[in-house]
Design an enzyme around this catalytic site. Structure first.
Site, PDB file in Angstrom:
ATOM      1  N   CYS A 238      48.478  44.527  29.275  1.00  0.00           N
ATOM      2  CA  CYS A 238      47.734  43.686  30.212  1.00  0.00           C
ATOM      3  C   CYS A 238      46.281  43.551  29.749  1.00  0.00           C
ATOM      4  O   CYS A 238      45.732  42.443  29.734  1.00  0.00           O
ATOM      5  CB  CYS A 238      47.808  44.295  31.618  1.00  0.00           C
ATOM      6  SG  CYS A 238      47.019  43.277  32.877  1.00  0.00           S
ATOM      7  N   CYS A 239      45.666  44.661  29.339  1.00  0.00           N
ATOM      8  CA  CYS A 239      44.282  44.592  28.836  1.00  0.00           C
ATOM      9  C   CYS A 239      44.218  43.724  27.578  1.00  0.00           C
ATOM     10  O   CYS A 239      43.256  42.973  27.393  1.00  0.00           O
ATOM     11  CB  CYS A 239      43.743  45.986  28.530  1.00  0.00           C
ATOM     12  SG  CYS A 239      43.226  46.941  29.973  1.00  0.00           S
TER      13      CYS A 239
ATOM     14  N   CYS B 168      39.695  50.069  27.327  1.00  0.00           N
ATOM     15  CA  CYS B 168      40.417  48.801  27.476  1.00  0.00           C
ATOM     16  C   CYS B 168      40.798  48.165  26.149  1.00  0.00           C
ATOM     17  O   CYS B 168      41.497  47.162  26.114  1.00  0.00           O
ATOM     18  CB  CYS B 168      39.580  47.812  28.277  1.00  0.00           C
ATOM     19  SG  CYS B 168      38.062  47.329  27.430  1.00  0.00           S
TER      20      CYS B 168
ATOM     21  N   CYS C  49      42.398  48.365  38.934  1.00  0.00           N
ATOM     22  CA  CYS C  49      42.289  49.461  37.967  1.00  0.00           C
ATOM     23  C   CYS C  49      40.962  50.209  38.086  1.00  0.00           C
ATOM     24  O   CYS C  49      40.587  50.950  37.173  1.00  0.00           O
ATOM     25  CB  CYS C  49      42.461  48.930  36.549  1.00  0.00           C
ATOM     26  SG  CYS C  49      44.041  48.108  36.283  1.00  0.00           S
TER      27      CYS C  49
ATOM     28  N   CYS D 282      38.470  45.690  36.463  1.00  0.00           N
ATOM     29  CA  CYS D 282      39.369  44.923  37.322  1.00  0.00           C
ATOM     30  C   CYS D 282      39.626  45.684  38.624  1.00  0.00           C
ATOM     31  O   CYS D 282      39.707  46.917  38.640  1.00  0.00           O
ATOM     32  CB  CYS D 282      40.694  44.699  36.605  1.00  0.00           C
ATOM     33  SG  CYS D 282      40.569  43.607  35.177  1.00  0.00           S
TER      34      CYS D 282
END
Ligand code: SF4
Length: 250
Positions: A118-119, A229, A204, A201
Site C-alpha cells: 500500500c505504501c 514507508c 496508520c 495516513c
C-alpha cells in the site's frame, strides 16, 4: 515574515542560517532540487526556510488519499500564509483500484507485505514521479527521530532512488523545531496538540502517550524495526552504535 525580522534566539538563528546555507549549496551543486514535504512539524520549518530564502527549490507533497482532514486543512493554511501552492502528487487511480480490489480497502492491516504494498502504491509511486530528473531531494529527517536516522549524513547518495538526498535539519532538536514554529507563528497540524508527534495516513497513525517514542504511533501493530514507508529505508545499525545511541533500533 522573514527569518531576519523575527527575534529568534541566537542558537536558533544560527541553526536556521546553517540550514539555509546547506540548501543553497545543494541548489548550487545539484541544480534541480525538490523538497518532499511530509507536512509534519519539521516540514513547517523547512517550508519556511525554503520559501523565504531558497525559493528555487520546488516543494511538493503526496496526497495518499488517506490523510487526516486536519492535514488537508494544513495544506490550505500553508498555501495561504505564503501565497504559493504546494505541488501535490497523487497515486495512479488505476493502481489504487487494482490494489484495493485485490487486498481490500484496509488490506494494509493484513500483513507487512500488504502494508508495504500500500505504501509503495500510495507513496513511493508518486514520490518516484516527483523526483524524476532531479539532482537532489531534500528531507526533514532529524537524528533524534530514530537510531537509524541518527546515522544519516547531511548529504548522501540515495542509492534507492538514484539522486542525492539532503537533510538540513539533521542536528535540530525537537525543542528547536517547536521554538522556531512558535517564534515565527508558523501553521502546523492541529493533531500535534492532541498527542500526535508524527502524522501520516489516518488509518496508520495514532496518538502516543507523553514520553513515548515519537514514531511509536505509526504502524503500531508492526514490529518496531519495520516502521518506515519506503522513502527512508532503514539502515542496519551495528550493536555498538545502538548502545551508544541509548537503546534499541526504533
Ligand atoms: Fe497505505 Fe497506511 Fe502506507 Fe498510507 S501509511 S500508504 S494507508 S499503508
Amino acid at each position: 515574515m522573514s527569518l531576519f525580522n523575527v527575534d529568534l534566539p541566537k542558537t536558533l538563528r544560527e541553526r536556521a542560517e546553517h540550514s539555509i546555507t546547506q540548501l543553497r549549496a545543494a541548489v548550487s551543486e545539484y541544480k534541480n532540487v525538490c523538497y518532499a514535504n511530509s507536512l509534519g512539524s519539521e516540514s513547517m520549518v523547512l517550508t519556511d526556510l525554503i520559501w523565504e530564502a531558497v525559493p528555487e527549490i520546488e516543494i511538493f507533497s503526496i496526497d495518499t488519499g488517506r490523510l487526516y482532514p486536519e492535514t488537508y486543512d494544513l495544506i490550505e493554511r500553508v498555501q495561504q500564509r505564503y501565497g504559493r501552492a504546494l505541488r501535490i502528487y497523487y497515486p495512479e487511480a488505476a493502481e489504487v483500484e487494482q490494489w484495493v480490489g485485490e487486498n481490500g480497502i484496509n488490506g494494509f492491516r493484513d500483513g507487512l507485505e500488504q502494508r508495504r504494498g500500500c505504501c509503495a502504491m500510495r507513496k513511493v509511486g508518486p514520490f518516484r514521479r516527483a523526483i524524476a530528473g532531479r539532482g537532489a531531494w531534500v528531507t526533514g529527517i532529524r537524528r533524534g527521530q530514530s537510531a537509524s536516522r541518527a546515522l544519516a549524513a547531511p548529504v548522501e547518495w540515495d542509492r534507492e532512488y538514484g539522486l542525492h538526498k539532503v537533510s538540513p535539519l539533521l542536528d535540530w532538536s525537537e525543542t528547536e523545531i517547536w521554538d522556531y514554529i512558535r517564534k515565527k507563528r508558523l501553521p502546523y497540524n492541529s493533531l500535534h496538540d492532541s498527542g500526535f508527534p508524527s502524522i501520516g495516513c489516518a488509518p496508520c497513525t495514532r496518538a502516543v502517550q507523553p514520553g513515548d517514542d515519537a514514531r511509536s504511533g505509526r504502524w503500531w501493530w508492526e514490529r518496531a524495526d519495520s516502521r518506515e514507508c519506503g522513502l527512508h529505508p532503514r539502515r542496519k545499525i551495528p550493536a555498538v552504535a545502538v548502545a551508544a545511541l541509548g537503546g534499541a533500533q526504533r
